[in-house]
Motif scaffolding. Structure first.
Motif, PDB file in Angstrom:
ATOM      1  N   ILE A 187       2.540   6.108  -7.342  1.00  0.00           N
ATOM      2  CA  ILE A 187       1.783   6.652  -7.923  1.00  0.00           C
ATOM      3  C   ILE A 187       1.753   8.135  -7.978  1.00  0.00           C
ATOM      4  CG2 ILE A 187      -0.709   7.383  -7.969  1.00  0.00           C
ATOM      5  CD1 ILE A 187      -1.453   4.463  -7.308  1.00  0.00           C
ATOM      6  N   VAL A 188       2.401   8.587  -6.792  1.00  0.00           N
ATOM      7  CA  VAL A 188       2.685  10.061  -6.647  1.00  0.00           C
ATOM      8  C   VAL A 188       3.869  10.470  -7.475  1.00  0.00           C
ATOM      9  CG1 VAL A 188       3.166  11.992  -4.907  1.00  0.00           C
ATOM     10  CG2 VAL A 188       1.366  10.176  -4.478  1.00  0.00           C
ATOM     11  N   VAL A 189       4.584   9.693  -7.388  1.00  0.00           N
ATOM     12  CA  VAL A 189       5.859  10.110  -8.001  1.00  0.00           C
ATOM     13  C   VAL A 189       5.916   9.860  -9.412  1.00  0.00           C
ATOM     14  CG1 VAL A 189       8.282   9.087  -8.449  1.00  0.00           C
ATOM     15  CG2 VAL A 189       7.480   9.505  -6.135  1.00  0.00           C
ATOM     16  N   GLY A 190       5.147   8.936  -9.924  1.00  0.00           N
ATOM     17  CA  GLY A 190       4.855   8.665 -11.091  1.00  0.00           C
ATOM     18  C   GLY A 190       3.999   9.764 -11.972  1.00  0.00           C
ATOM     19  N   SER A 191       3.162  10.380 -11.306  1.00  0.00           N
ATOM     20  CA  SER A 191       2.330  11.185 -11.593  1.00  0.00           C
ATOM     21  C   SER A 191       3.307  12.770 -11.631  1.00  0.00           C
ATOM     22  CB  SER A 191       0.832  11.684 -10.643  1.00  0.00           C
ATOM     23  OG  SER A 191       0.373  10.441 -10.558  1.00  0.00           O
ATOM     24  N   VAL A 192       3.735  13.039 -10.853  1.00  0.00           N
ATOM     25  CA  VAL A 192       4.812  14.260 -11.039  1.00  0.00           C
ATOM     26  C   VAL A 192       5.780  13.958 -12.081  1.00  0.00           C
ATOM     27  CG1 VAL A 192       6.656  15.351  -9.691  1.00  0.00           C
ATOM     28  CG2 VAL A 192       4.752  14.763  -8.424  1.00  0.00           C
TER      29      VAL A 192
ATOM     30  N   LEU B 147       0.730  -2.039  -7.505  1.00  0.00           N
ATOM     31  CA  LEU B 147       1.300  -2.359  -6.076  1.00  0.00           C
ATOM     32  C   LEU B 147       0.100  -2.048  -5.110  1.00  0.00           C
ATOM     33  CD1 LEU B 147       4.826  -1.477  -6.119  1.00  0.00           C
ATOM     34  CD2 LEU B 147       4.037  -3.710  -6.172  1.00  0.00           C
ATOM     35  N   PHE B 148      -0.471  -0.901  -5.487  1.00  0.00           N
ATOM     36  CA  PHE B 148      -1.501  -0.356  -4.492  1.00  0.00           C
ATOM     37  C   PHE B 148      -2.862  -1.166  -4.255  1.00  0.00           C
ATOM     38  CE2 PHE B 148      -5.377   2.322  -3.890  1.00  0.00           C
ATOM     39  CZ  PHE B 148      -5.035   3.128  -2.677  1.00  0.00           C
ATOM     40  N   LEU B 149      -3.440  -1.688  -5.544  1.00  0.00           N
ATOM     41  CA  LEU B 149      -4.685  -2.412  -5.377  1.00  0.00           C
ATOM     42  C   LEU B 149      -4.629  -3.531  -4.397  1.00  0.00           C
ATOM     43  CD1 LEU B 149      -5.860  -1.978  -8.978  1.00  0.00           C
ATOM     44  CD2 LEU B 149      -6.784  -0.996  -7.241  1.00  0.00           C
ATOM     45  N   PRO B 150      -3.749  -4.391  -4.535  1.00  0.00           N
ATOM     46  CA  PRO B 150      -3.758  -5.433  -3.497  1.00  0.00           C
ATOM     47  C   PRO B 150      -3.390  -5.202  -1.927  1.00  0.00           C
ATOM     48  CG  PRO B 150      -1.978  -6.006  -4.841  1.00  0.00           C
ATOM     49  CD  PRO B 150      -2.559  -4.700  -5.568  1.00  0.00           C
ATOM     50  N   GLY B 151      -2.473  -4.318  -2.014  1.00  0.00           N
ATOM     51  CA  GLY B 151      -2.104  -3.686  -0.775  1.00  0.00           C
ATOM     52  C   GLY B 151      -3.382  -3.050   0.055  1.00  0.00           C
ATOM     53  N   PHE B 152      -3.961  -2.177  -0.802  1.00  0.00           N
ATOM     54  CA  PHE B 152      -5.339  -1.650  -0.073  1.00  0.00           C
ATOM     55  C   PHE B 152      -6.296  -2.551   0.189  1.00  0.00           C
ATOM     56  CE2 PHE B 152      -9.743   0.133  -0.837  1.00  0.00           C
ATOM     57  CZ  PHE B 152      -9.539   0.976   0.216  1.00  0.00           C
TER      58      PHE B 152
ATOM     59  N   LEU C  11       0.845  -1.361   0.002  1.00  0.00           N
ATOM     60  CA  LEU C  11      -0.097  -0.020  -0.153  1.00  0.00           C
ATOM     61  C   LEU C  11       1.044   1.181   0.040  1.00  0.00           C
ATOM     62  CD1 LEU C  11      -3.019   1.184   0.455  1.00  0.00           C
ATOM     63  CD2 LEU C  11      -2.528   1.195   2.885  1.00  0.00           C
ATOM     64  N   VAL C  12       1.794   1.172   0.815  1.00  0.00           N
ATOM     65  CA  VAL C  12       2.899   2.511   1.069  1.00  0.00           C
ATOM     66  C   VAL C  12       3.829   2.677  -0.452  1.00  0.00           C
ATOM     67  CG1 VAL C  12       4.877   3.412   2.141  1.00  0.00           C
ATOM     68  CG2 VAL C  12       2.608   2.539   3.495  1.00  0.00           C
ATOM     69  N   PHE C  13       4.416   1.502  -1.073  1.00  0.00           N
ATOM     70  CA  PHE C  13       4.949   1.909  -2.008  1.00  0.00           C
ATOM     71  C   PHE C  13       4.052   2.043  -3.137  1.00  0.00           C
ATOM     72  CE2 PHE C  13       8.212  -0.701   0.676  1.00  0.00           C
ATOM     73  CZ  PHE C  13       9.002   0.323   0.685  1.00  0.00           C
ATOM     74  N   GLY C  14       3.172   1.400  -3.195  1.00  0.00           N
ATOM     75  CA  GLY C  14       2.105   1.707  -4.422  1.00  0.00           C
ATOM     76  C   GLY C  14       1.876   3.293  -4.194  1.00  0.00           C
ATOM     77  N   SER C  15       1.442   3.822  -3.297  1.00  0.00           N
ATOM     78  CA  SER C  15       0.956   5.264  -3.002  1.00  0.00           C
ATOM     79  C   SER C  15       2.163   5.955  -3.564  1.00  0.00           C
ATOM     80  CB  SER C  15       0.451   5.537  -1.876  1.00  0.00           C
ATOM     81  OG  SER C  15      -0.734   4.573  -1.298  1.00  0.00           O
ATOM     82  N   LEU C  16       3.309   5.691  -3.017  1.00  0.00           N
ATOM     83  CA  LEU C  16       4.375   6.487  -3.329  1.00  0.00           C
ATOM     84  C   LEU C  16       4.710   6.624  -4.925  1.00  0.00           C
ATOM     85  CD1 LEU C  16       6.929   5.846  -0.367  1.00  0.00           C
ATOM     86  CD2 LEU C  16       5.697   8.043  -0.757  1.00  0.00           C
TER      87      LEU C  16
END
Length: 104
Positions: free
Chosen positions: A47-52, A75-80, A40-45
């Motif tokens: 997504i944010v870094v990729g968007s930037v 990474l985010f979807l299964p983590g969430f 969840l954490v690495f997926g969120s990071l």
């Protein structure tokens, strides 16, 4: 209608009358929950870094940022999902159990 063989079925009475020598343990699986939270954490990071990266065209074009954001969402979807199950099981919501989290 489908044929059902009742000779090998287990009813609620069989469970209630059987040996209760085994105890049901609903302990949280620590490794699996840590893995889900890290996804969840690495997926969120990511997504944010990729968007930037995509917005600022880091690397020369937007493709690198979009790829990083897509990887982050994978990474985010299964983590969430599994973090949510662990949270609801911890809080004691009906229908949620730590047994719903697969072992690593």
């Amino acid at each position: 209608m489908a044929y059902v063989d009742h000779a090998f079925s287990i009813s609620d009475e069989d469970i209630m009358m059987g040996d209760s020598s085994h105890a049901i343990q609903n302990r949280p699986p620590v490794k699996e929950i840590a893995f889900a939270v890290s996804l969840l954490v690495f997926g969120s990071l990511a997504i944010v870094v990729g968007s930037v990266m995509a917005a600022n065209r880091v690397g020369g074009d937007r493709a690198h940022g979009v790829f990083f954001a897509v990887l982050g969402s994978v990474l985010f979807l299964p983590g969430f999902y599994y973090t949510r199950i662990a949270y609801y099981a911890y809080k004691g919501y009906k229908g949620f159990s730590f047994d719903n989290i697969p072992s690593v």
